[in-house]
Design a protein around this motif. Structure first.
Motif, short mmCIF file in Angstrom:
data_model
loop_
_atom_site.label_atom_id
_atom_site.label_comp_id
_atom_site.label_asym_id
_atom_site.label_seq_id
_atom_site.Cartn_x
_atom_site.Cartn_y
_atom_site.Cartn_z
N ARG A 38 0.26 -23.83 5.90
CA ARG A 38 -0.93 -23.00 5.95
C ARG A 38 -1.03 -22.40 7.35
O ARG A 38 -1.05 -23.15 8.34
CB ARG A 38 -2.19 -23.83 5.63
N LEU A 39 -1.08 -21.07 7.40
CA LEU A 39 -1.17 -20.35 8.67
C LEU A 39 -2.48 -19.58 8.71
O LEU A 39 -2.81 -18.87 7.76
CB LEU A 39 0.00 -19.38 8.83
N ARG A 40 -3.20 -19.70 9.82
CA ARG A 40 -4.49 -19.03 9.98
C ARG A 40 -4.58 -18.41 11.37
O ARG A 40 -4.33 -19.07 12.37
CB ARG A 40 -5.66 -20.02 9.81
N ASP A 41 -4.98 -17.12 11.41
CA ASP A 41 -5.38 -16.48 12.66
C ASP A 41 -4.29 -16.56 13.71
O ASP A 41 -4.41 -17.28 14.71
CB ASP A 41 -6.68 -17.13 13.18
N GLY A 42 -3.22 -15.79 13.49
CA GLY A 42 -2.12 -15.83 14.44
C GLY A 42 -1.53 -14.47 14.71
O GLY A 42 -1.75 -13.50 13.98
N ARG A 43 -0.76 -14.38 15.80
CA ARG A 43 -0.05 -13.17 16.18
C ARG A 43 1.40 -13.52 16.48
O ARG A 43 1.68 -14.47 17.23
CB ARG A 43 -0.70 -12.50 17.40
N ILE A 44 2.29 -12.71 15.90
CA ILE A 44 3.73 -12.86 16.13
C ILE A 44 4.22 -11.53 16.67
O ILE A 44 4.16 -10.51 15.99
CB ILE A 44 4.47 -13.23 14.82
N LEU A 45 4.72 -11.54 17.91
CA LEU A 45 5.02 -10.30 18.61
C LEU A 45 6.46 -10.28 19.09
O LEU A 45 6.92 -11.25 19.73
CB LEU A 45 4.09 -10.13 19.82
N GLY A 46 7.19 -9.22 18.76
CA GLY A 46 8.49 -8.99 19.37
C GLY A 46 9.56 -9.99 18.99
O GLY A 46 10.01 -10.75 19.85
N VAL A 47 9.98 -9.99 17.71
CA VAL A 47 11.04 -10.89 17.25
C VAL A 47 12.33 -10.10 17.13
O VAL A 47 12.38 -9.06 16.46
CB VAL A 47 10.69 -11.53 15.90
N SER A 48 13.40 -10.60 17.76
CA SER A 48 14.66 -9.86 17.75
C SER A 48 15.83 -10.81 17.97
O SER A 48 15.72 -11.77 18.74
CB SER A 48 14.66 -8.79 18.86
N THR A 49 16.93 -10.54 17.29
CA THR A 49 18.17 -11.25 17.59
C THR A 49 18.75 -10.71 18.89
O THR A 49 18.30 -9.70 19.44
CB THR A 49 19.18 -11.06 16.45
N ALA A 50 19.79 -11.38 19.38
CA ALA A 50 20.37 -10.97 20.66
C ALA A 50 20.92 -9.56 20.60
O ALA A 50 20.88 -8.83 21.60
CB ALA A 50 21.45 -11.96 21.07
N ASP A 51 21.43 -9.14 19.41
CA ASP A 51 21.99 -7.80 19.30
C ASP A 51 20.94 -6.74 18.99
O ASP A 51 21.24 -5.55 18.89
CB ASP A 51 23.10 -7.76 18.24
N GLY A 52 19.68 -7.17 18.78
CA GLY A 52 18.60 -6.24 18.59
C GLY A 52 18.53 -5.56 17.24
O GLY A 52 17.80 -4.58 17.08
N ILE A 53 19.22 -6.08 16.20
CA ILE A 53 19.22 -5.42 14.90
C ILE A 53 18.55 -6.25 13.81
O ILE A 53 18.46 -5.81 12.67
CB ILE A 53 20.66 -5.07 14.46
N ALA A 54 18.11 -7.44 14.09
CA ALA A 54 17.45 -8.28 13.09
C ALA A 54 16.41 -9.15 13.77
O ALA A 54 16.23 -9.09 14.99
CB ALA A 54 18.47 -9.13 12.34
N GLY A 55 15.74 -9.99 12.99
CA GLY A 55 14.70 -10.87 13.49
C GLY A 55 13.46 -10.78 12.63
O GLY A 55 12.84 -9.71 12.54
N ASP A 56 13.09 -11.88 11.94
CA ASP A 56 11.98 -11.90 10.99
C ASP A 56 10.75 -12.55 11.62
O ASP A 56 10.85 -13.58 12.28
CB ASP A 56 12.36 -12.66 9.73
N GLY A 57 9.57 -11.95 11.34
CA GLY A 57 8.33 -12.56 11.82
C GLY A 57 8.03 -13.85 11.10
O GLY A 57 7.96 -14.92 11.72
N LEU A 58 7.82 -13.79 9.78
CA LEU A 58 7.66 -14.98 8.94
C LEU A 58 8.86 -15.07 8.02
O LEU A 58 9.12 -14.15 7.23
CB LEU A 58 6.38 -14.90 8.11
N HIS A 59 9.59 -16.16 8.07
CA HIS A 59 10.78 -16.36 7.25
C HIS A 59 10.53 -17.62 6.42
O HIS A 59 10.57 -18.74 6.95
CB HIS A 59 12.01 -16.54 8.16
N LEU A 60 10.26 -17.44 5.13
CA LEU A 60 9.77 -18.53 4.27
C LEU A 60 10.75 -18.75 3.12
O LEU A 60 11.00 -17.85 2.32
CB LEU A 60 8.39 -18.17 3.73
#
Length: 524
Positions: free
Chosen positions: A376-398
């Motif tokens: 359960r997630l409440r009231d959050g911020r996820i900012l600037g997700v990136s892999t090292a190569d800058g082409i992927a990266g998921d905020g919420l990965h479920l």
């Protein structure tokens, strides 16, 4: 004319006058002794004529209050019940031969140590009674500074210096917030999510609190306003059913600050830095963290089979994950993770957790990754997700998880802002998905997402993505600045997309066979 004293009484008169005119000496408290290793032998233990040996003082009948002068007092020492040792600061040193010799101080009953240093020995202090320590320094032990085998140790202003602590460390304030000299390459995660142990040889433990089977009451450690310096393998190690409480404690250099195997640990107002392993590790224990800050380390917190309560936790520059919890239950509040490694800012596996008021910045690979269990997630911020190569990266990965997410903002994820896969079941409400590189909301591999009141700005390749029999239902969707299709779906097998109350300028993808738009809700 004054009366003349008879000559036969004159000697007695003079004795009486002298006795009355001599100032009275302050009586010495029962068992109060002074010891000074620099004086000649033959003293009686008074302030004026101190004993030369602490060992001799400890043979006197107790309880004892022993004042120790500056200098080195050679042990080992076993303190009788009721003994109080008071030194003159770090210049008063209790010492013993190094391991495999005995420890420096051992006590099996009530005792206290104040304003002194304990140096050398296998163990500095072995506790099996009710012991208190104030302003005591431990250094140079080969096995560990303190071992609590039974009873209770309560300390304030203690300082633990591992062999190898640098002069710079010794002379600086213990601050976990200073600049980090760390330069770490972040490898891609393998198939296992278990924490790896870096190849750092163990040095010693600061404090070991170990409960044996059947111990009642369990041994207890309480430390306040204390410091651990240098390369201890573990600052505090808790085993069995023991109890530990740390308040205002700083760890600068130990590979792990706290290692817990069972028992109960509470940590409040702590700072941790300059270590390589997990800062806090709990296996099958109950752990409470309040106002804790970790800089560096492999994980800020990692658990397995634990019960956790976290309120006010910050992790910066973790090489793997800010928090990595496995088979764990509990509540996390006011969590901040900055610049976490490739295992995600928050990494949850087969756990049952609630996270409130969180901020995750600059994570590699994932903001939150959850596999199995409930979340359960409440009231959050996820900012600037990136892999090292800058082409992927998921905020919420479920994946394979039951997740209930409300009032969460994901911004600047190079991949997908919210991804549900592998039969995950996700409820998503009041989410803002901004500048998502691949898609704002993606569902695949037989996952199901029920979303309500979603706002998407600046989605990349697609706003909504459904593939591999994923099922997505969205009620209340506002889309702005979309340069891509509103929906992308493969429409194979059971893939389904159902939309209600849409406010979007784009209609691309709505004509796919598996996409259903309820009557009256089609966008202009």
């Amino acid at each position: 004319m004054p009366a003349r004293v008879p000559s036969r009484l004159l000697p007695w008169f003079l004795v009486l006058v002298c006795a009355c005119s001599k100032p009275a000496l302050k009586p010495m408290a029962p068992g109060e002794l002074w010891v000074d290793a620099s004086v000649a032998a033959g003293g009686d233990g008074t302030r004026e004529r101190p004993l030369r040996s602490l060992a001799e003082a400890l043979t006197r009948p107790g309880p004892l209050h022993v004042h120790l002068a500056a200098g080195r007092h050679e042990g080992p020492f076993r303190l009788p019940g009721g003994t109080r040792l008071v030194g003159e600061g770090p210049s008063t040193v209790l010492t013993a031969p190094p391991h495999p010799g005995p420890g420096v101080v051992e006590t099996g009953a009530e005792a206290s140590l104040e304003s002194l240093a304990v140096e050398g020995g296998g163990w500095g202090l072995e506790v099996a009674g009710a012991v208190s320590g104030v302003n005591v320094v431990f250094r140079g032990q080969s096995q560990g500074a303190v071992r609590v085998r039974a009873g209770r140790l309560e300390g304030r202003g203690l300082r633990f210096e591992a062999e190898g602590a640098t002069r710079e460390q010794e002379g600086t304030a213990c601050s976990p917030l200073g600049p980090s000299a760390m330069s770490v390459q972040h490898p891609r995660p393998g198939p296992s999510v278990q924490p790896a142990t870096p190849p750092i040889p163990p040095v010693a433990v600061g404090v070991l609190v170990e409960a044996r089977s059947g111990d009642i009451p369990a041994p207890t450690l309480v430390l306040r306003d204390s410091v651990f310096m240098g390369p201890y393998d573990r600052g505090v190690r808790l085993r069995g059913g023991a109890t530990v409480r740390l308040e205002g404690v700083c760890f600068q250099g130990p590979r792990m600050a706290l290692s817990q195997e069972g028992g109960v640990a509470e940590v409040e107002r702590a700072g941790v830095s300059e270590g390589a392993g997990p800062a806090f590790l709990s296996v099958d224990g109950t752990l409470k963290l309040v106002d804790v800050r970790v800089q560096g380390h492999e994980y800020g917190l990692t658990t397995n089979g634990a019960r956790v309560s976290v309120r006010g936790f910050t992790s910066e520059h973790a090489t793997r994950a800010g928090l990595g919890l496995t088979t764990t239950t509990g509540l996390l509040e006011d969590v901040v993770v900055k610049d976490a490694g490739t295992y995600g800012a928050l990494q949850f596996t087969n756990s049952d957790l609630e996270v409130r008021r969180f901020r995750l910045e600059g994570s590699r690979e994932y903001g939150v990754v959850a596999v199995q269990g409930r979340l359960r997630l409440r009231d959050g911020r996820i900012l600037g997700v990136s892999t090292a190569d800058g082409i992927a990266g998921d905020g919420l990965h479920l994946r394979q998880v039951e997740a209930d997410v409300e009032a969460v903002t994901v911004q600047g994820a190079k991949g997908t802002c919210v991804l549900a896969a592998q039969r995950a079941r996700v409820s998503l409400r009041g989410a803002r998905l901004l500048s998502c590189g691949l898609a704002a909301l993606s569902v695949d591999a037989k996952a199901t997402v029920e979303a309500r009141d979603i706002e998407s700005h600046g989605a990349g390749e697609s706003v909504l993505l459904a593939i591999e029999e994923g099922q997505l239902r969205v009620e209340g969707l506002t889309v702005k600045d979309a340069r891509s299709p509103l929906v992308s779906a493969d429409c194979e097998g059971q893939t389904r997309v159902r939309l209600t109350r849409i406010d979007a300028s784009s209609t691309r993808g709505l004509d796919a066979s598996c996409v259903q738009v309820e009557a009256g809700t089609r966008p202009p």
